[in-house]
Design a protein around this motif. Structure first.
Motif, PDB file in Angstrom:
ATOM      1  N   PRO A  36      14.102  12.404  -7.173  1.00  0.00           N
ATOM      2  CA  PRO A  36      14.519  12.933  -7.777  1.00  0.00           C
ATOM      3  C   PRO A  36      15.084  11.341  -8.745  1.00  0.00           C
ATOM      4  N   ARG A  37      15.460  10.223  -7.987  1.00  0.00           N
ATOM      5  CA  ARG A  37      16.336   9.223  -8.792  1.00  0.00           C
ATOM      6  C   ARG A  37      15.162   9.226  -9.767  1.00  0.00           C
ATOM      7  N   LEU A  38      14.161   9.050  -9.608  1.00  0.00           N
ATOM      8  CA  LEU A  38      12.852   8.062 -10.325  1.00  0.00           C
ATOM      9  C   LEU A  38      12.772   8.801 -11.403  1.00  0.00           C
ATOM     10  N   LEU A  39      11.666   9.903 -11.336  1.00  0.00           N
ATOM     11  CA  LEU A  39      11.646  10.947 -12.264  1.00  0.00           C
ATOM     12  C   LEU A  39      13.077  11.052 -13.138  1.00  0.00           C
ATOM     13  N   ALA A  40      13.833  10.705 -12.845  1.00  0.00           N
ATOM     14  CA  ALA A  40      15.505  10.939 -14.500  1.00  0.00           C
ATOM     15  C   ALA A  40      15.179   9.555 -14.701  1.00  0.00           C
ATOM     16  N   TRP A  41      15.232   8.309 -13.649  1.00  0.00           N
ATOM     17  CA  TRP A  41      14.863   7.364 -14.872  1.00  0.00           C
ATOM     18  C   TRP A  41      14.050   6.899 -16.089  1.00  0.00           C
ATOM     19  N   LEU A  42      12.739   7.200 -15.584  1.00  0.00           N
ATOM     20  CA  LEU A  42      11.419   7.217 -16.369  1.00  0.00           C
ATOM     21  C   LEU A  42      12.058   8.260 -17.222  1.00  0.00           C
ATOM     22  N   GLU A  43      13.018   9.176 -16.863  1.00  0.00           N
ATOM     23  CA  GLU A  43      13.267  10.162 -18.278  1.00  0.00           C
ATOM     24  C   GLU A  43      13.874   9.210 -19.226  1.00  0.00           C
ATOM     25  N   SER A  44      14.768   8.350 -18.897  1.00  0.00           N
ATOM     26  CA  SER A  44      16.407   7.481 -19.185  1.00  0.00           C
ATOM     27  C   SER A  44      15.770   6.354 -20.082  1.00  0.00           C
ATOM     28  N   SER A  45      15.100   6.288 -19.403  1.00  0.00           N
ATOM     29  CA  SER A  45      14.450   4.781 -19.589  1.00  0.00           C
ATOM     30  C   SER A  45      13.313   4.177 -20.621  1.00  0.00           C
ATOM     31  N   GLY A  46      12.796   5.212 -21.083  1.00  0.00           N
ATOM     32  CA  GLY A  46      11.493   5.012 -21.938  1.00  0.00           C
ATOM     33  C   GLY A  46      10.328   3.884 -21.261  1.00  0.00           C
ATOM     34  N   THR A  47      10.512   3.289 -19.992  1.00  0.00           N
ATOM     35  CA  THR A  47       9.848   2.746 -19.491  1.00  0.00           C
ATOM     36  C   THR A  47       8.062   3.285 -19.601  1.00  0.00           C
ATOM     37  N   ASP A  48       7.097   2.331 -20.143  1.00  0.00           N
ATOM     38  CA  ASP A  48       5.867   2.706 -20.431  1.00  0.00           C
ATOM     39  C   ASP A  48       4.732   2.988 -19.334  1.00  0.00           C
ATOM     40  N   VAL A  49       5.296   1.030 -18.402  1.00  0.00           N
ATOM     41  CA  VAL A  49       4.127   0.973 -17.445  1.00  0.00           C
ATOM     42  C   VAL A  49       5.448   0.757 -16.046  1.00  0.00           C
ATOM     43  N   LEU A  50       5.043   1.453 -14.631  1.00  0.00           N
ATOM     44  CA  LEU A  50       6.526   0.734 -13.907  1.00  0.00           C
ATOM     45  C   LEU A  50       5.079   1.019 -12.613  1.00  0.00           C
ATOM     46  N   CYS A  51       5.798  -0.227 -12.434  1.00  0.00           N
ATOM     47  CA  CYS A  51       4.837  -1.281 -11.159  1.00  0.00           C
ATOM     48  C   CYS A  51       6.368  -0.626  -9.714  1.00  0.00           C
ATOM     49  N   LEU A  52       5.074  -0.019  -9.175  1.00  0.00           N
ATOM     50  CA  LEU A  52       5.870   0.548  -7.470  1.00  0.00           C
ATOM     51  C   LEU A  52       5.650  -0.257  -6.784  1.00  0.00           C
ATOM     52  N   GLN A  53       7.194  -0.342  -6.060  1.00  0.00           N
ATOM     53  CA  GLN A  53       6.679  -0.731  -3.785  1.00  0.00           C
ATOM     54  C   GLN A  53       7.340  -0.130  -2.953  1.00  0.00           C
TER      55      GLN A  53
END
Length: 259
Positions: free
Chosen positions: A16-33
């Protein structure tokens, strides 16, 4: 173009936090670990609903890396060529992909556990294999970065108290020498600005009120080749995302590129 790296410490717990952050941050590419799921369990469909494609290398409960992109994903490579493996198995700790004009690696460097533990030797071997794997892209003309949780603080300034870590991993001369060797492949450390306090820490332990006391470390790093570094317009630690219930113990590191 906005690129970020984030150790989410379980994508299931943090979805839930990831989805909300992607929507609000305007990130085009995220490297996730540290996805901590299998590839079949990875929430690719939920991310696709937000416009993100997913390239995932994950095998189950531990480790797991991914690249999320809303500008396309091509030339995906799962794993680290020459990976030394640990205890008879190769772990899911590296994935690379081309996203629009940029190529990235998402890496989750082994922790090392203790200096006299076999996992520490594995960590140093893994970093040496990483250097060999990225050398070609590092020397190329395309913007390129190796982003992720390195589990090494590059300098004493990157921990809240060097004496606290005496005799521990993450700060030893051998680990820092391995980072220096990686930079010699043609990469530089893109140091983000903090949103609060003086040091851009990226990790705070869950215990002993480490986050409110700012007892942190800078171990989530962006190592970039010259074309990538020259294109950096801004870089910062999104410290706000470490706050509140259900947060990861790492904060995202965000880089804005003029490409």
């Amino acid at each position: 173009m906005r690129i970020a790296t984030w150790n989410v410490n379980s994508i299931t717990a943090r979805l839930p936090r990831l989805l909300a952050w992607l929507e609000s941050s305007g990130t085009d590419v995220l490297c996730l670990q540290e996805a901590k799921v299998s590839e079949e369990q990875f929430p690719s469909e939920r991310l696709r609903e937000l416009g993100y494609e997913s390239a995932v290398h994950a095998t189950g409960r531990w480790n797991g890396v991914a690249v999320l992109s809303r500008v396309g994903i091509e030339d995906v490579v799962k794993g680290l060529p020459g990976d030394p493996g640990y205890d008879g198995s190769v772990e899911a700790r590296a994935i690379s992909a081309t996203c629009g004009p940029v190529r990235v690696w998402s890496v989750y460097v082994p922790n090392g556990r203790e200096v006299d533990h076999p996992h520490y030797a594995y960590k140093l071997q893994w970093l040496e294999a990483l250097k060999a794997a990225v050398a070609g892209d590092a020397a190329g003309s395309r913007p390129f970065a190796v982003m992720g949780d390195y589990n090494v603080a590059p300098t004493d300034e990157d921990v809240f108290d060097r004496a606290f870590f005496e005799g521990s991993t993450h700060v030893t001369p051998a680990e820092r020498a391995a980072l220096a060797s990686l930079r010699e492949a043609g990469l530089s450390d893109v140091v983000p600005r903090p949103l609060k306090y003086d040091q851009p820490f990226t990790y705070w332990d869950y215990r002993q009120l480490a986050f409110p006391k700012n007892r942190g470390m800078r171990i989530d790093l962006v190592y970039a080749n010259a074309p990538f570094a020259k294109a950096v317009g801004d870089a910062y630690v999104d410290r706000e995302e470490r706050k509140g219930k259900g947060a990861s113990d790492h904060a995202p590191v965000v880089v804005d590129l003029d490409v």
